[in-house]
Design a protein around this motif. Structure first.
Motif, PDB file in Angstrom:
ATOM      1  N   ASP A  47      48.295  45.970  20.471  1.00 34.09           N
ATOM      2  CA  ASP A  47      49.594  46.535  21.470  1.00 34.09           C
ATOM      3  C   ASP A  47      50.148  47.575  21.243  1.00 34.09           C
ATOM      4  OD1 ASP A  47      51.387  46.728  22.722  1.00 34.09           O
ATOM      5  OD2 ASP A  47      51.260  44.544  23.767  1.00 34.09           O
ATOM      6  N   PRO A  48      50.158  49.073  21.457  1.00 33.32           N
ATOM      7  CA  PRO A  48      50.936  50.275  20.490  1.00 33.32           C
ATOM      8  C   PRO A  48      52.603  49.457  20.854  1.00 33.32           C
ATOM      9  CG  PRO A  48      50.141  51.145  22.459  1.00 33.32           C
ATOM     10  CD  PRO A  48      49.347  49.804  22.286  1.00 33.32           C
ATOM     11  N   LEU A  49      52.783  49.223  22.310  1.00 34.07           N
ATOM     12  CA  LEU A  49      54.354  49.143  22.245  1.00 34.07           C
ATOM     13  C   LEU A  49      54.743  47.760  21.307  1.00 34.07           C
ATOM     14  CD1 LEU A  49      54.459  49.290  25.955  1.00 34.07           C
ATOM     15  CD2 LEU A  49      53.989  50.745  24.252  1.00 34.07           C
ATOM     16  N   THR A  50      54.111  46.414  21.041  1.00 37.97           N
ATOM     17  CA  THR A  50      54.407  45.779  20.776  1.00 37.97           C
ATOM     18  C   THR A  50      53.950  45.831  18.501  1.00 37.97           C
ATOM     19  OG1 THR A  50      53.162  43.905  20.958  1.00 37.97           O
ATOM     20  CG2 THR A  50      54.429  44.022  22.266  1.00 37.97           C
ATOM     21  N   GLU A  51      52.626  46.571  18.769  1.00 39.41           N
ATOM     22  CA  GLU A  51      51.934  46.781  17.290  1.00 39.41           C
ATOM     23  C   GLU A  51      51.339  45.484  17.353  1.00 39.41           C
ATOM     24  OE1 GLU A  51      54.756  47.644  14.094  1.00 39.41           O
ATOM     25  OE2 GLU A  51      55.122  50.017  14.933  1.00 39.41           O
ATOM     26  N   SER A  52      50.865  44.066  18.152  1.00 42.44           N
ATOM     27  CA  SER A  52      49.931  43.186  17.668  1.00 42.44           C
ATOM     28  C   SER A  52      48.940  43.530  17.772  1.00 42.44           C
ATOM     29  CB  SER A  52      51.018  42.658  18.787  1.00 42.44           C
ATOM     30  OG  SER A  52      51.789  42.030  18.613  1.00 42.44           O
ATOM     31  N   VAL A  53      48.464  43.285  16.971  1.00 45.24           N
ATOM     32  CA  VAL A  53      46.483  42.821  17.004  1.00 45.24           C
ATOM     33  C   VAL A  53      45.619  42.084  18.182  1.00 45.24           C
ATOM     34  CG1 VAL A  53      43.969  43.239  15.818  1.00 45.24           C
ATOM     35  CG2 VAL A  53      46.457  44.734  15.025  1.00 45.24           C
ATOM     36  N   TYR A  54      45.188  41.974  19.053  1.00 46.99           N
ATOM     37  CA  TYR A  54      44.179  41.181  19.300  1.00 46.99           C
ATOM     38  C   TYR A  54      42.249  40.780  18.839  1.00 46.99           C
ATOM     39  CZ  TYR A  54      47.811  40.704  22.561  1.00 46.99           C
ATOM     40  OH  TYR A  54      49.650  41.222  23.329  1.00 46.99           O
ATOM     41  N   ASP A  55      42.105  39.757  18.694  1.00 48.59           N
ATOM     42  CA  ASP A  55      40.824  39.904  17.670  1.00 48.59           C
ATOM     43  C   ASP A  55      40.014  38.157  17.959  1.00 48.59           C
ATOM     44  OD1 ASP A  55      38.629  39.839  15.980  1.00 48.59           O
ATOM     45  OD2 ASP A  55      40.108  39.659  14.011  1.00 48.59           O
ATOM     46  N   TYR A  56      39.275  39.080  18.632  1.00 51.02           N
ATOM     47  CA  TYR A  56      38.520  37.408  19.368  1.00 51.02           C
ATOM     48  C   TYR A  56      37.229  37.299  18.706  1.00 51.02           C
ATOM     49  CZ  TYR A  56      41.783  37.644  23.225  1.00 51.02           C
ATOM     50  OH  TYR A  56      43.153  38.584  23.776  1.00 51.02           O
ATOM     51  N   VAL A  57      37.065  38.042  18.009  1.00 48.87           N
ATOM     52  CA  VAL A  57      35.667  38.250  16.955  1.00 48.87           C
ATOM     53  C   VAL A  57      35.567  38.450  15.356  1.00 48.87           C
ATOM     54  CG1 VAL A  57      34.433  39.054  19.922  1.00 48.87           C
ATOM     55  CG2 VAL A  57      35.252  41.043  17.529  1.00 48.87           C
ATOM     56  N   GLY A  58      36.620  38.440  14.916  1.00 50.92           N
ATOM     57  CA  GLY A  58      36.989  37.710  13.760  1.00 50.92           C
ATOM     58  C   GLY A  58      36.734  39.190  12.650  1.00 50.92           C
ATOM     59  N   GLY A  59      37.089  40.554  13.980  1.00 52.18           N
ATOM     60  CA  GLY A  59      36.787  41.924  13.123  1.00 52.18           C
ATOM     61  C   GLY A  59      37.795  42.132  12.011  1.00 52.18           C
TER      62      GLY A  59
END
Length: 422
Positions: free
Chosen positions: A126-138
């Motif tokens: 999310d470039p607006l909140t600078e958050s990473v969403y990782d559902y696969v262990g990337g």
């Protein structure tokens, strides 16, 4: 990181989708590159907005429905390098052709992540909140520098068999290691790479061979059994114990290249191709290039480089005409690079090569490759008709010029008179 124009365009797309009430995140390779501190080549956006909703929001004139049935819309930027792929979160049906799913179902971000190829490519940002969403262990695999297929590696590879090569490209270009289970899946399916179009295969090979880690890439392609399926003509180099040193030299040559050129790298790969004689070798090379759908230009340069691999031997004893023609050739820089890598891999002296480089670098262009003193038009005016003698006369006169026997147009015509009379 400096915000480039593509970055800003992709950011604005996310902002506009969010302001319209949709979920929108950056996805895939751009997230991987950002987390590695690299500048992404391009940006992809994933959203819960349906394709028609994306087109309505951005307007038909600013969008291209290149893959609407798969949920993919291109939102056009101010320049072509700013175009952004906007894809609806989806899960996929069976891949009946080993490349595309039979159908897709629009779904959630988490389910979308699980249909992607490798964990390091399966994250959202999310470039607006600078958050990473990782559902696969990337993130974990990125930190550990591992290339791992998402879920069952065999299933991931069956869906799109080009992933067999993509896994190796990512491992080599990023200097990561391949997860063992993923690597074993590639070995198990290596012979199935041939169902992929030659253009897609050569595209992956091109990316590997243009990268500084090309030797590591080819070593992985070979150890995974993929190279035997793609270029079986090379297999004796590592399957025959007597030829194994030639394969080791091949890898050393690739590692020693400093110029970035695909044809040079591919010629280096094929330099010790097993053959009965030089003509047979060149025929095989032509067949390989044709099979991989290389362009005529690419094939010609690869062919020329291998054909001339020994052309610089004993260069200090060459007549000037022979030396100058070779060193003035447009492909000579690639030949010098190939010969240097070849000799170095064999721990052979570089004396002849160094002589060539010194001569080329310290000889003015007008001496190395001067304009001809006379041309075909001069021969016609002299009364000589086109035919076998025509080219032969021009070559002999230019040889005399390059050998610095003649220096003026008058001397060239005097030589022409003697040659034509004889």
């Amino acid at each position: 990181m400096k915000q480039t124009e593509p970055y800003k365009v992709a950011l604005d797309i996310v902002r506009k989708l969010r302001n319209a009430g949709y979920q929108a995140l950056w996805a895939g390779g751009c997230v991987r590159d950002l987390l590695l501190g690299k500048k992404p080549q391009d940006y992809d956006v994933a959203t819960n907005a349906l394709p028609d909703e994306v087109r309505n929001l951005f307007g038909k004139r600013q969008t291209l429905a290149v893959g609407a049935s798969f949920g993919v819309i291109i939102v056009r930027g101010p320049h072509s390098d700013c175009d952004v792929e906007v894809a609806t979160f989806r899960s996929e049906g069976p891949y009946l052709d080993g490349r595309r799913p039979e159908h897709v179902t629009f779904t959630t971000a988490e389910e979308d992540a699980h249909r992607r190829d490798f964990t390091i490519n399966g994250m959202f940002y999310d470039p607006l909140t600078e958050s990473v969403y990782d559902y696969v262990g990337g993130q974990s695999d990125l930190n550990q520098q591992i290339i791992r297929a998402i879920g069952n590696p065999l299933k991931r590879m069956q869906e799109d068999k080009l992933r067999l090569l993509r896994a190796i490209r990512f491992a080599s270009t990023l200097q990561f290691r391949l997860d063992q289970v993923t690597f074993e899946a590639i070995q198990t399916m290596a012979n199935e790479i041939c169902v992929v179009s030659p253009e897609r295969i050569s595209g992956e090979l091109r990316k590997m061979l243009l990268h500084p880690n090309r030797s590591y890439a080819i070593e992985l392609v070979q150890s995974s059994e993929l190279l035997k399926s793609i270029i079986p003509e090379l297999a004796p180099l590592w399957e025959d114990s007597e030829k194994q040193p030639l394969w080791d030299q091949t890898l050393l040559r690739l590692k020693g290249l400093t110029l970035i050129n695909f044809e040079l790298s591919f010629a280096t790969l094929l330099l010790d191709l097993p053959h009965e004689d030089s003509t047979h070798q060149l025929d095989i090379i032509h067949d390989i290039c044709k099979r991989l759908r290389f362009s005529n230009h690419e094939t010609s340069l690869i062919y020329w480089l291998i054909q001339h691999r020994n052309s610089l031997e004993s260069a200090p004893s060459f007549k000037l005409s022979r030396l100058k023609r070779l060193l003035a050739h447009k492909n000579c820089p690639y030949l010098i690079e190939l010969v240097k890598a070849d000799l170095t891999s064999q721990k052979q002296p570089l004396d002849d090569l160094e002589f060539c480089c010194q001569y080329r670098d310290h000889t003015p262009t007008e001496v190395l490759n001067p304009p001809p003193l006379i041309t075909g038009n001069d021969l016609i005016e002299f009364g000589i008709k086109s035919g076998p003698e025509f080219k032969e006369l021009l070559t002999k006169i230019q040889d005399a010029q390059l050998d610095e026997i003649i220096h003026t147009k008058e001397e060239a015509f005097a030589l022409l008179s003697r040659l034509h009379r004889d």
